[in-house]
Design an enzyme around this catalytic site. Structure first.
Site, PDB file in Angstrom:
ATOM      1  N   CYS A  73       0.946  -1.177  -0.094  1.00 53.71           N
ATOM      2  CA  CYS A  73       0.019   0.042  -0.004  1.00 53.71           C
ATOM      3  C   CYS A  73       0.779   1.363  -0.158  1.00 53.71           C
ATOM      4  O   CYS A  73       1.436   1.733   0.917  1.00 53.71           O
ATOM      5  CB  CYS A  73      -0.842  -0.103   1.146  1.00 53.71           C
ATOM      6  SG  CYS A  73      -1.940   1.467   1.274  1.00 53.71           S
ATOM      7  N   GLY A  74       1.058   1.923  -1.028  1.00 60.39           N
ATOM      8  CA  GLY A  74       1.891   3.063  -1.202  1.00 60.39           C
ATOM      9  C   GLY A  74       1.668   4.066  -0.464  1.00 60.39           C
ATOM     10  O   GLY A  74       2.428   4.636   0.212  1.00 60.39           O
ATOM     11  N   HIS A 166      -1.570  -5.203 -10.354  1.00 60.95           N
ATOM     12  CA  HIS A 166      -2.301  -3.999 -10.948  1.00 60.95           C
ATOM     13  C   HIS A 166      -2.474  -4.250 -12.542  1.00 60.95           C
ATOM     14  O   HIS A 166      -1.319  -4.739 -13.311  1.00 60.95           O
ATOM     15  CB  HIS A 166      -1.471  -2.702 -10.998  1.00 60.95           C
ATOM     16  CG  HIS A 166      -1.396  -2.506  -9.441  1.00 60.95           C
ATOM     17  ND1 HIS A 166      -2.188  -1.512  -8.832  1.00 60.95           N
ATOM     18  CD2 HIS A 166      -0.349  -2.662  -8.591  1.00 60.95           C
ATOM     19  CE1 HIS A 166      -2.033  -1.255  -7.734  1.00 60.95           C
ATOM     20  NE2 HIS A 166      -0.985  -1.920  -7.396  1.00 60.95           N
ATOM     21  N   ASN A 197      -6.023  -4.851  -8.997  1.00 65.05           N
ATOM     22  CA  ASN A 197      -6.225  -3.348  -9.145  1.00 65.05           C
ATOM     23  C   ASN A 197      -6.521  -3.008 -10.506  1.00 65.05           C
ATOM     24  O   ASN A 197      -5.458  -3.325 -11.216  1.00 65.05           O
ATOM     25  CB  ASN A 197      -5.141  -2.709  -8.206  1.00 65.05           C
ATOM     26  CG  ASN A 197      -5.211  -3.248  -6.588  1.00 65.05           C
ATOM     27  OD1 ASN A 197      -6.037  -2.773  -5.839  1.00 65.05           O
ATOM     28  ND2 ASN A 197      -4.060  -4.167  -6.291  1.00 65.05           N
ATOM     29  N   GLU A 215      -9.836   0.147  -6.978  1.00 64.65           N
ATOM     30  CA  GLU A 215      -9.114  -0.611  -6.074  1.00 64.65           C
ATOM     31  C   GLU A 215      -9.540  -2.178  -5.925  1.00 64.65           C
ATOM     32  O   GLU A 215     -10.777  -2.062  -5.568  1.00 64.65           O
ATOM     33  CB  GLU A 215      -8.782  -0.019  -4.652  1.00 64.65           C
ATOM     34  CG  GLU A 215      -7.503   0.888  -4.983  1.00 64.65           C
ATOM     35  CD  GLU A 215      -7.023   1.213  -3.413  1.00 64.65           C
ATOM     36  OE1 GLU A 215      -7.101   0.638  -2.654  1.00 64.65           O
ATOM     37  OE2 GLU A 215      -6.511   2.245  -3.378  1.00 64.65           O
ATOM     38  N   CYS A 224      -3.811   5.659  -5.471  1.00 62.96           N
ATOM     39  CA  CYS A 224      -3.161   4.585  -5.042  1.00 62.96           C
ATOM     40  C   CYS A 224      -1.818   4.473  -5.591  1.00 62.96           C
ATOM     41  O   CYS A 224      -1.268   4.636  -6.621  1.00 62.96           O
ATOM     42  CB  CYS A 224      -3.936   3.540  -6.120  1.00 62.96           C
ATOM     43  SG  CYS A 224      -3.540   1.838  -5.848  1.00 62.96           S
ATOM     44  N   GLY A 227      -0.390   1.629  -7.293  1.00 60.44           N
ATOM     45  CA  GLY A 227      -0.917   1.558  -8.796  1.00 60.44           C
ATOM     46  C   GLY A 227      -0.156   2.732  -9.563  1.00 60.44           C
ATOM     47  O   GLY A 227       0.083   2.545 -10.812  1.00 60.44           O
TER      48      GLY A 227
HETATM   49  N1  LIG Z   1      -4.209   2.207  -1.868  1.00 61.25           N
HETATM   50  C1  LIG Z   1      -2.898   1.571  -1.778  1.00 61.25           C
HETATM   51  C2  LIG Z   1      -3.251   0.261  -2.743  1.00 61.25           C
HETATM   52  C3  LIG Z   1      -4.240  -0.706  -1.940  1.00 61.25           C
HETATM   53  C4  LIG Z   1      -3.931  -2.137  -2.728  1.00 61.25           C
HETATM   54  C5  LIG Z   1      -5.261  -3.245  -2.532  1.00 61.25           C
HETATM   55  N2  LIG Z   1      -6.452  -2.613  -2.973  1.00 61.25           N
HETATM   56  C6  LIG Z   1      -5.199  -4.292  -2.852  1.00 61.25           C
HETATM   57  O1  LIG Z   1      -5.696  -5.417  -2.375  1.00 61.25           O
HETATM   58  O2  LIG Z   1      -3.877  -4.842  -3.337  1.00 61.25           O
HETATM   59  C7  LIG Z   1      -1.953   2.205  -2.514  1.00 61.25           C
HETATM   60  O3  LIG Z   1      -1.927   3.307  -2.194  1.00 61.25           O
HETATM   61  O4  LIG Z   1      -1.036   1.488  -3.030  1.00 61.25           O
END
Ligand SMILES: N[C@H](CCC[C@H](N)C(=O)O)C(=O)O
Length: 292
Positions: A73-74, A166, A197, A215, A224, A227
């Site tokens: 989760c970046g 992704h 994602n 997501e 994200c 992402g």
């Molecule tokens: N919002 C997050 C990514 C969440 C990823 C999550 N949804 C998954 O199941 O990979 C970010 O900033 O990288």
């Protein structure tokens, strides 16, 4: 149970600090009954647990709104790094955080009040062969510019893992794409055994592009981080942006600066901020008797 709500470019998370807890899973299994309250009662894009680590300075776990556990989760990493430095859990501006997707290195930048304003994260090495996403198909082949159709619409899809999967689509105008419709279609496609994602990218020039995200497990979010990193890698692999230079990624919640360096590491710099603190009402907190 105390919590801090934070966000990275509008991608908001509820943070629980389990550094003093004895049993990380125990606390979370207790917390897991509260996921719906936490996300829908308080409102967020997921939960972040800050836990002790045996292989890094700290450990972060991320849980999406649907309760599924993400591997990285970046935006969450920047929030956790800010929380840890501001709350004096570390005196060094550089430290490491373990995620299910691997150990990352973070460096915090402090403002005139000695509070963290920006965080740079070495997100590690991207992967793009199908086995590493994971996705169905020849495990050792990459998924670069693969045709993907939804109804009568044909898309070109490039898949990259930043520890979490992704699927990146390049489009003419990100605001014209019904992401709330195509997002779940791709997230739940049988191509992706662990779901995926979904990001859409509108290239503006060789050094910047617009990006929106659906997501896995949380739906549309304002940003994200993983992402955006995956999108830079996909844009480089499909020769849409210059190799190994700094790219500005414009997300609905703000901008990230991302570079994929010559050592194959992806670096991301962005802000993180507090929203509120509070206490989650847990059954154990209720009075035990009605003695009058
Ligand atoms: N919002 C997050 C990514 C969440 C990823 C999550 N949804 C998954 O199941 O990979 C970010 O900033 O990288």
């Amino acid at each position: 149970m105390d919590f801090v709500k934070m966000h990275g470019l509008g991608n908001s998370y509820i943070l629980f600090n389990l550094l003093e807890s004895t049993d990380e899973m125990g606390d979370f299994s207790y917390l897991s009954k509260k996921v719906s309250d936490v996300n829908f009662g308080i409102g967020s894009d997921g939960i972040l647990l800050i836990c002790p680590s045996k292989i890094a300075d700290f450990k972060m776990r991320i849980f999406n709104i649907d309760g599924s556990e993400g591997k990285n989760c970046g935006n969450g990493l920047r929030c956790v790094a800010k929380y840890l430095f501001d709350h004096l859990y570390t005196t060094s501006p550089r430290f490491t955080i373990e995620t299910l997707g691997g150990v990352v290195r973070v460096e915090v930048e402090i403002d005139e009040h000695e509070l963290v304003e920006f965080v740079t994260v070495d997100m590690g090495e991207p992967q793009w062969i199908k086995m590493s996403i994971p996705m169905i198909g020849d495990p050792f082949l990459p998924a670069i510019a693969e045709p993907f159709s939804i109804g009568d619409e044909e898309f070109e899809m490039t898949c990259v893992s930043m520890g979490n999967p992704h699927a990146i689509l390049f489009v003419d105008n990100v605001d014209d794409v019904p992401l709330e419709k195509i997002g779940p279609e791709i997230e739940y496609s049988p191509l992706f055994p662990e779901r995926v994602n979904v990001g859409i990218v509108e290239i503006q020039n060789q050094r910047e592009f617009k990006y929106r995200v659906w997501e896995r497990g949380s739906g549309l979010t304002m940003a994200c981080g993983t992402g955006a990193c995956a999108a830079v890698v996909a844009a480089t692999l499909t020769n849409r942006i210059e190799k190994h230079q700094q790219t500005t990624v414009h997300l609905p919640g703000g901008d990230l600066t991302i570079s994929w360096d010559q050592q194959n590491h992806v670096w991301k710099r962005g802000a993180a901020a507090y929203i509120c603190t509070g206490k989650l009402q847990m059954e154990g907190d209720l009075p035990r008797s009605r003695a009058i």
